[in-house]
Structures are given as structure tokens and as C-alpha cells.
Motif scaffolding. Structure first.
Motif, PDB file in Angstrom:
ATOM      1  N   UNK A 159       0.896  -0.884   0.465  1.00 30.44           N
ATOM      2  CA  UNK A 159       0.046  -0.143   0.120  1.00 30.44           C
ATOM      3  C   UNK A 159       0.514   1.646  -0.424  1.00 30.44           C
ATOM      4  N   UNK A 160       0.518   2.534  -0.210  1.00 27.58           N
ATOM      5  CA  UNK A 160       0.993   3.370  -0.246  1.00 27.58           C
ATOM      6  C   UNK A 160       1.463   3.740   0.875  1.00 27.58           C
ATOM      7  N   UNK A 161       1.237   3.109   2.048  1.00 31.34           N
ATOM      8  CA  UNK A 161       1.179   3.769   3.678  1.00 31.34           C
ATOM      9  C   UNK A 161       2.795   2.724   3.853  1.00 31.34           C
ATOM     10  N   UNK A 162       2.822   1.716   4.130  1.00 36.53           N
ATOM     11  CA  UNK A 162       3.103   0.714   3.852  1.00 36.53           C
ATOM     12  C   UNK A 162       4.728  -0.091   3.201  1.00 36.53           C
ATOM     13  N   UNK A 163       4.743   0.520   2.544  1.00 37.43           N
ATOM     14  CA  UNK A 163       5.410   0.718   1.648  1.00 37.43           C
ATOM     15  C   UNK A 163       5.136  -0.923  -0.162  1.00 37.43           C
ATOM     16  N   UNK A 164       6.708  -1.754   0.360  1.00 36.27           N
ATOM     17  CA  UNK A 164       6.844  -3.129  -0.859  1.00 36.27           C
ATOM     18  C   UNK A 164       7.301  -3.211  -0.026  1.00 36.27           C
ATOM     19  N   UNK A 165       6.767  -4.881  -0.347  1.00 33.77           N
ATOM     20  CA  UNK A 165       7.938  -5.957  -0.119  1.00 33.77           C
ATOM     21  C   UNK A 165       8.355  -7.557  -0.691  1.00 33.77           C
ATOM     22  N   UNK A 166       9.320  -7.066  -0.525  1.00 36.44           N
ATOM     23  CA  UNK A 166      10.098  -8.098  -2.036  1.00 36.44           C
ATOM     24  C   UNK A 166       9.605  -9.720  -1.406  1.00 36.44           C
ATOM     25  N   UNK A 167      10.020 -11.102  -2.507  1.00 35.31           N
ATOM     26  CA  UNK A 167       9.597 -12.036  -2.154  1.00 35.31           C
ATOM     27  C   UNK A 167      10.542 -13.014  -3.435  1.00 35.31           C
ATOM     28  N   UNK A 168      11.734 -13.510  -2.835  1.00 36.07           N
ATOM     29  CA  UNK A 168      12.411 -14.443  -3.477  1.00 36.07           C
ATOM     30  C   UNK A 168      12.451 -15.522  -3.415  1.00 36.07           C
ATOM     31  N   UNK A 169      12.197 -16.087  -4.653  1.00 31.91           N
ATOM     32  CA  UNK A 169      12.126 -17.701  -5.026  1.00 31.91           C
ATOM     33  C   UNK A 169      13.556 -18.693  -5.120  1.00 31.91           C
ATOM     34  N   UNK A 170      13.204 -19.574  -4.563  1.00 31.67           N
ATOM     35  CA  UNK A 170      14.414 -20.190  -5.277  1.00 31.67           C
ATOM     36  C   UNK A 170      14.368 -21.048  -6.707  1.00 31.67           C
ATOM     37  N   UNK A 171      14.741 -21.146  -7.680  1.00 29.19           N
ATOM     38  CA  UNK A 171      14.000 -20.858  -8.662  1.00 29.19           C
ATOM     39  C   UNK A 171      13.339 -22.946  -9.428  1.00 29.19           C
ATOM     40  N   UNK A 172      15.218 -23.401  -9.034  1.00 32.65           N
ATOM     41  CA  UNK A 172      14.702 -25.046  -9.402  1.00 32.65           C
ATOM     42  C   UNK A 172      14.103 -25.279 -10.492  1.00 32.65           C
ATOM     43  N   UNK A 173      14.445 -24.804 -11.830  1.00 32.56           N
ATOM     44  CA  UNK A 173      13.750 -25.303 -12.847  1.00 32.56           C
ATOM     45  C   UNK A 173      12.110 -25.039 -12.434  1.00 32.56           C
ATOM     46  N   UNK A 174      11.228 -24.266 -12.557  1.00 24.68           N
ATOM     47  CA  UNK A 174      10.048 -24.391 -12.038  1.00 24.68           C
ATOM     48  C   UNK A 174       9.428 -24.387 -13.250  1.00 24.68           C
ATOM     49  N   UNK A 175       8.432 -24.302 -12.711  1.00 23.68           N
ATOM     50  CA  UNK A 175       7.546 -24.179 -14.344  1.00 23.68           C
ATOM     51  C   UNK A 175       6.939 -22.776 -14.848  1.00 23.68           C
ATOM     52  N   UNK A 176       7.448 -22.356 -16.357  1.00 25.46           N
ATOM     53  CA  UNK A 176       6.817 -21.140 -15.784  1.00 25.46           C
ATOM     54  C   UNK A 176       6.381 -20.747 -17.935  1.00 25.46           C
ATOM     55  N   UNK A 177       5.520 -19.698 -17.529  1.00 26.82           N
ATOM     56  CA  UNK A 177       5.156 -19.062 -19.065  1.00 26.82           C
ATOM     57  C   UNK A 177       6.158 -19.204 -20.216  1.00 26.82           C
ATOM     58  N   UNK A 178       5.820 -19.055 -21.330  1.00 27.75           N
ATOM     59  CA  UNK A 178       6.758 -18.449 -22.108  1.00 27.75           C
ATOM     60  C   UNK A 178       7.145 -17.140 -22.019  1.00 27.75           C
ATOM     61  N   UNK A 179       8.156 -16.495 -21.703  1.00 31.79           N
ATOM     62  CA  UNK A 179       8.357 -15.101 -21.667  1.00 31.79           C
ATOM     63  C   UNK A 179       7.947 -14.443 -20.100  1.00 31.79           C
ATOM     64  N   UNK A 180       7.668 -14.979 -19.372  1.00 35.54           N
ATOM     65  CA  UNK A 180       7.240 -15.049 -17.742  1.00 35.54           C
ATOM     66  C   UNK A 180       8.813 -14.878 -17.457  1.00 35.54           C
ATOM     67  N   UNK A 181       9.621 -14.610 -17.341  1.00 31.07           N
ATOM     68  CA  UNK A 181      10.900 -14.466 -16.836  1.00 31.07           C
ATOM     69  C   UNK A 181      11.757 -13.977 -17.818  1.00 31.07           C
ATOM     70  N   UNK A 182      11.790 -13.089 -18.781  1.00 30.63           N
ATOM     71  CA  UNK A 182      12.068 -12.754 -19.674  1.00 30.63           C
ATOM     72  C   UNK A 182      13.465 -11.627 -19.818  1.00 30.63           C
ATOM     73  N   UNK A 183      12.848 -11.141 -18.889  1.00 28.99           N
ATOM     74  CA  UNK A 183      14.302 -10.092 -18.510  1.00 28.99           C
ATOM     75  C   UNK A 183      15.390 -10.385 -17.182  1.00 28.99           C
ATOM     76  N   UNK A 184      15.925  -9.479 -17.256  1.00 28.93           N
ATOM     77  CA  UNK A 184      16.766  -9.097 -15.798  1.00 28.93           C
ATOM     78  C   UNK A 184      15.965  -8.591 -14.723  1.00 28.93           C
TER      79      UNK A 184
END
Length: 211
Positions: A159-184
Motif C-alpha cells: 500500500x502507499x503507506x506500508x511501502x513494498x515487500x520483496x519475495x525471493x524464490x528458489x527457482x529450481x527449474x520451476x514451470x513457467x509461461x514463455x517469456x514470464x521471466x524474460x529479462x533481468x
């Protein structure tokens, strides 16, 4: 002529009634396909993809009955579902994204899966095999802030008052849509993941979110 007009009107009314019944029946069938299966596998969630297909993700707690090592890195685990003790499953490491190391016969484990375990067990695909903990399937939507070989992170504006939260995920070749993680970074994604209240979050699937 009047009789013909009356007959035509009656036929039209019957046709409209049949059409309405047909539409109602289709709506009922559509509702039945979204059956609440939480009674069998609590915590199972449904996610609609870009084509509006519904995909189910859930958690199976199981016991390892046997471990058969094959050629190379291939190992087949035979497991018994704790919710269905009469049913045994074979889990092939060549068909699963990640298996925690040193799994032995007699171990209690968790299998994270995609598919409808209750109504269509043949559709089930196991994604991750982990130690026996209380995993909960969750989703998060946001923009990526990093994308590396072994992990990626997603930032969410709480929210604008609570700012942001960052989630860090272990990738381990997880399934993903094409171009889901296309860039850095700066890819808008929806992540389905497993959380047991510890540091590591295991993604089951990453969806590309269209703006």
C-alpha cells in the motif's frame, strides 16, 4: 393464416424455452467444474491462466515405501498418500522439477502437485518433493527485481503507506509461461508458490501477466 401465425409463435416460444434451458444447463456444468475439493486436499488453490484455463495446485503428505535408483541421476520413489493409504504413487526424478536430497525409505515427505487429485488423479503432475512440513500454497503478483540462475525476486506494493515487500524464490527449474521471466527485471508476473513459514519459498509456476 391466423392459425399459421399462432403455430409460428408457439414454435418460437418453445425454441426460446429450449435455448434458455440449454444455457442454464451449461452454466450449471460450468459451476460443477469448479468443485470445492478442499475437503479432500485442504489448501488446494485454483488459478486461471491467460486462456482462462483453470489449473489446480495442491499438497500431498506421504510416506516413502521404496527407493529404486536407476541409471545416472534417475531415481524412482514409491510413496503412499496419507489421505488415501490404499493408493501408492511412483515419482520419477526425471519427471519432477526438484527433489530434496537424501530421501530414504520410511521418510515422511511432501509432494507439491498440479492437477485435480480428487476428481481426475490421472491429470496430476508432481512438481516438487520436500521434507514433511506444513506447506501452504499461495500466490503473489508483482514485478521482478532480479532474475538469476538459481533464484528470482518479485516486488509487491502493499500500500502507499506500508511501502513494498520483496519475495525471493528458489527457482529450481520451476514451470513457467514463455517469456514470464524474460529479462533481468521489470517482468510483471503471478507466482504460485509453497510457503512453510521459513526463508525459502518454492515456486510451482510463474505466469506472465499481460498489462
Amino acid at each position: 393464416m391466423k392459425h399459421l401465425i399462432k403455430a409460428g409463435i408457439v414454435s418460437l416460444l418453445i425454441l426460446l424455452m429450449l435455448t434458455a434451458c440449454g444455457k442454464k444447463e451449461k452454466e450449471t456444468v460450468a459451476e460443477e467444474t469448479t468443485v470445492n475439493i478442499d475437503e479432500e486436499y485442504p489448501g488446494t488453490i485454483a488459478v486461471k491462466d491467460a486462456e482462462k484455463n483453470t489449473e489446480l495446485f495442491g499438497v500431498m503428505h506421504a510416506c516413502v515405501l521404496d527407493v529404486q535408483k536407476g541409471d545416472g541421476a534417475n531415481t524412482v520413489y514409491t510413496v503412499r498418500d496419507n489421505r488415501d493409504p490404499d493408493n501408492a504413487w511412483s515419482v520419477d526424478t526425471l519427471k519432477i522439477k526438484y527433489v530434496v536430497p537424501d530421501v530414504k525409505k520410511g521418510d515422511n515427505i511432501v509432494l507439491l502437485f498440479e492437477g485435480n487429485m480428487t476428481d481426475d488423479p490421472d491429470s496430476v503432475e508432481f512438481i516438487v518433493l520436500l521434507p514433511d512440513k506444513n506447506y501452504e500454497i499461495k500466490t503473489v503478483e508483482g514485478k521482478t527485481t532480479s532474475n538469476m540462475m538459481g533464484s528470482f525476486s518479485v516486488e509487491v506494493e502493499k500500500s502507499k503507506s506500508n511501502g513494498t515487500r520483496t519475495y525471493v524464490f528458489v527457482k529450481d527449474n520451476c514451470d513457467m509461461d514463455r517469456e514470464a521471466l524474460n529479462g533481468d527485471s521489470d517482468d510483471h508476473v503471478l507466482v504460485v508458490y509453497a510457503d512453510c513459514g521459513e526463508k525459502e519459498l518454492y515456486p510451482l509456476k510463474v505466469y506472465k501477466v499481460k498489462k
